[in-house]
Design an enzyme around this catalytic site. Structure first.
Site, short mmCIF file in Angstrom:
data_model
loop_
_atom_site.label_atom_id
_atom_site.label_comp_id
_atom_site.label_asym_id
_atom_site.label_seq_id
_atom_site.Cartn_x
_atom_site.Cartn_y
_atom_site.Cartn_z
N ASP A 210 86.56 14.99 86.41
CA ASP A 210 85.10 14.95 86.31
C ASP A 210 84.50 16.27 86.79
OD1 ASP A 210 82.65 13.25 85.93
OD2 ASP A 210 82.38 13.75 88.05
N ASP A 343 78.23 8.80 79.33
CA ASP A 343 77.08 9.57 79.82
C ASP A 343 76.06 9.90 78.75
OD1 ASP A 343 77.74 9.73 82.52
OD2 ASP A 343 78.94 11.53 82.28
#
Length: 551
Positions: A210, A343
């Site tokens: 991430d 996202d």
């Protein structure tokens, strides 16, 4: 799969190159205990769906111990499972079943920051002289009490939060409850690499990293320069967020990251056939950074940038531009492409708001994604052609959406529970009366049970096309060469060894013709698209595709 083929799969160090990776958002995949939230046992129970789809690997978003302020992306213990999702024993069972089915397992590792509930941060904030006092990014205030510089948080406001115990500010690129680790400190690097080894020893096959370009900050804490309005891009943050007003050269994208990524890769190389894909969250230098992080064979195997996750409508010209830009920026590198993830707005809605035939549109987009040069990430529900859910404000869970509502509604619309059985309670996701996010009626109508066995469905097309892709290694590992875009016609070849594959797409809602390239082309079948060729012209139906082989 036989024991022999499993062994071969396990030892193929190059398995990731051209792999199709299926992303699972664990809160929303399958609830096994009736609490309305998905869990690890639920994922294990649904692995046959992924195997039948034809994916090579799964990527599981964070399931570590967490206060869930950012739904697992705020980790409070890197080496345990949050009780919400189950236990380490449940994870071991998931690994075993995935490997039995021939599926690799990658997990989401968040090491740019932790939760403020992590034991490391609790100790770090307790004083300025404790053993972990330098494990996070701390700074004194300016003489007037304001933050040390102009850095901004992606979630809005300053990237600095005042701590009254230390009488200092700490840095947070995201929520105030997500303090940034100080990876300039070798002890911090050692600690996160120990966590990497912990999961590798449990049998994971790799990691999705991430916010990989956020690991390091400028030691001098210099201000970011302003970004000219014409260069602002809403791909990194919503357009309403002033984060887009800066050129982020000091708060992320630092050159020191390259040496750390080499250390990270060295740990991966202690184990057989491990791979990592890094998320490069930067709309300004994304492909350039991907090139840096995947070059030389000693850092990341692959990275993905935001070019195909951006709101810009996908066109024939755009596809070629992105691939050519990647080739120029990362000649040695390898991309991992995605059209959707947890996202961003689901791509069928993001690009196809005005499209009438969403089914045909979803099928065409899948074929484009699955024939790009690079590896591929498919986000759960994408194989059903799911659209973005419209979540009422009172049902919102995402702090990002709550902060910027209504101009930006957050990420909940792409995170709603998976729909399995249209006739079952909560579409087969859960037996709970209420799920953590509501399940839209339009999703239920597209559940797996509705689409399975219907040859015209999006689900069966994904299965069919993934099988077709596996028949031709050039799709996974071959070179790509584009023909000049001709209006809505996208055409390119994929070549490996003596085989060249022609891919032609009609990216419009009306029937169109494409010119057949010179050569002895043999039309391919088994991909689920119907087109015809006459007088060196390919007649493509709306949202249609054509595939042929040469050599």
């Amino acid at each position: 799969m036989t024991a022999v083929s499993q062994s071969v799969l396990a030892q193929d160090k190059d398995w990731w190159r051209g792999a199709v990776i299926y992303q699972i958002y664990p809160r929303s995949y399958q609830d096994s205990n009736g609490d309305g939230i998905g869990d690890l046992k639920g994922i294990t129970a649904r692995l046959p769906h992924i195997a039948k789809l034809g994916a090579d690997a799964i990527w599981i978003s964070p399931f570590f111990t967490s206060p869930m302020k950012d739904f697992g992306y705020d980790v409070s213990n890197y080496v345990d499972v949050d009780p919400m999702f189950g236990s380490l024993s449940d994870f071991d069972g998931l690994i075993a079943e995935a490997h039995r089915l021939g599926i690799k397992v990658m997990i989401d590792l968040v090491i740019s920051h932790t939760s403020d509930q992590h034991a490391w941060f609790i100790e770090s904030r307790s004083s300025r002289i404790n053993p972990k006092s330098d494990w996070y990014v701390w700074s004194d205030a300016k003489p007037d009490g304001t933050p040390p510089n102009n850095w901004l948080s992606i979630f809005g406001g300053s990237a600095w939060q005042w701590d009254p115990t230390r009488m200092q500010y700490y840095m947070h690129n995201f929520l105030t409850s997500q303090p940034d680790l100080n990876l300039h400190n070798p002890q911090v690097q050692d600690a996160v690499l120990d966590a990497v080894r912990f999961w590798l020893k449990r049998g994971v096959d790799g990691f999705r990293l991430d916010t990989i370009n956020f690991y390091f900050h400028d030691k001098e804490l210099r201000d970011n320069p302003a970004l000219a309005p014409e260069r602002r891009n809403a791909a990194t943050a919503p357009a309403v967020n002033p984060y887009n007003f800066q050129e982020h050269i000091y708060d992320k994208n630092r050159p020191e990251n390259l040496e750390f990524l080499k250390r990270f890769r060295a740990v991966l190389d202690e184990f057989p056939a491990i791979a990592a894909v890094g998320e490069v969250g930067d709309s300004q230098r994304g492909l350039e950074i991907v090139g840096e992080y995947t070059s030389g064979g000693d850092k990341m195997q692959m990275c993905y940038a935001f070019e195909f996750l951006a709101p810009d409508v996908l066109t024939a010209e755009r596809v070629g531009e992105v691939q050519k830009a990647f080739a120029a920026a990362a000649a040695e590198g390898w991309a991992c492409w995605a059209f959707s993830n947890h996202d961003v707005v689901r791509h069928v809605s993001r690009w196809g708001a005005d499209v009438v035939d969403r089914i045909a549109y979803a099928k065409m987009l899948a074929a484009i994604l699955l024939t790009q040069r690079g590896s591929v990430c498919i986000y759960q529900g994408e194989e059903l052609g799911l659209t973005e859910a419209d979540i009422a404000f009172e049902d919102l869970q995402d702090p990002y959406g709550i902060q910027f509502w209504p101009e930006f509604k957050g990420r909940d619309g792409c995170r709603t529970p998976m729909v399995w059985d249209a006739q079952a309670t909560q579409a087969g996701f859960s037996s709970a009366e209420k799920t953590w996010l509501p399940i839209p009626v339009e999703h239920v109508l597209n559940a797996v049970s509705v689409q399975e066995g219907n040859p015209d469905s999006v689900l069966e097309q994904y299965r069919r096309f993934l099988a077709f892709r596996k028949q031709h290694e050039a799709f996974a590992k071959g070179d790509i060469a584009f023909q000049p875009a001709d209006g809505s016609i996208l055409a390119y070849t994929r070549s490996l060894g003596n085989e060249t594959l022609l891919c032609v797409f009609n990216m419009s809602a009306v029937e169109s013709d494409a010119v057949m390239p010179q050569g002895d082309w043999q039309e391919l079948s088994g991909h689920g698209f119907a087109s015809s060729v006459e007088n060196q012209k390919i007649r493509l139906p709306a949202w249609g595709a054509y595939f042929a082989r040469h050599g």
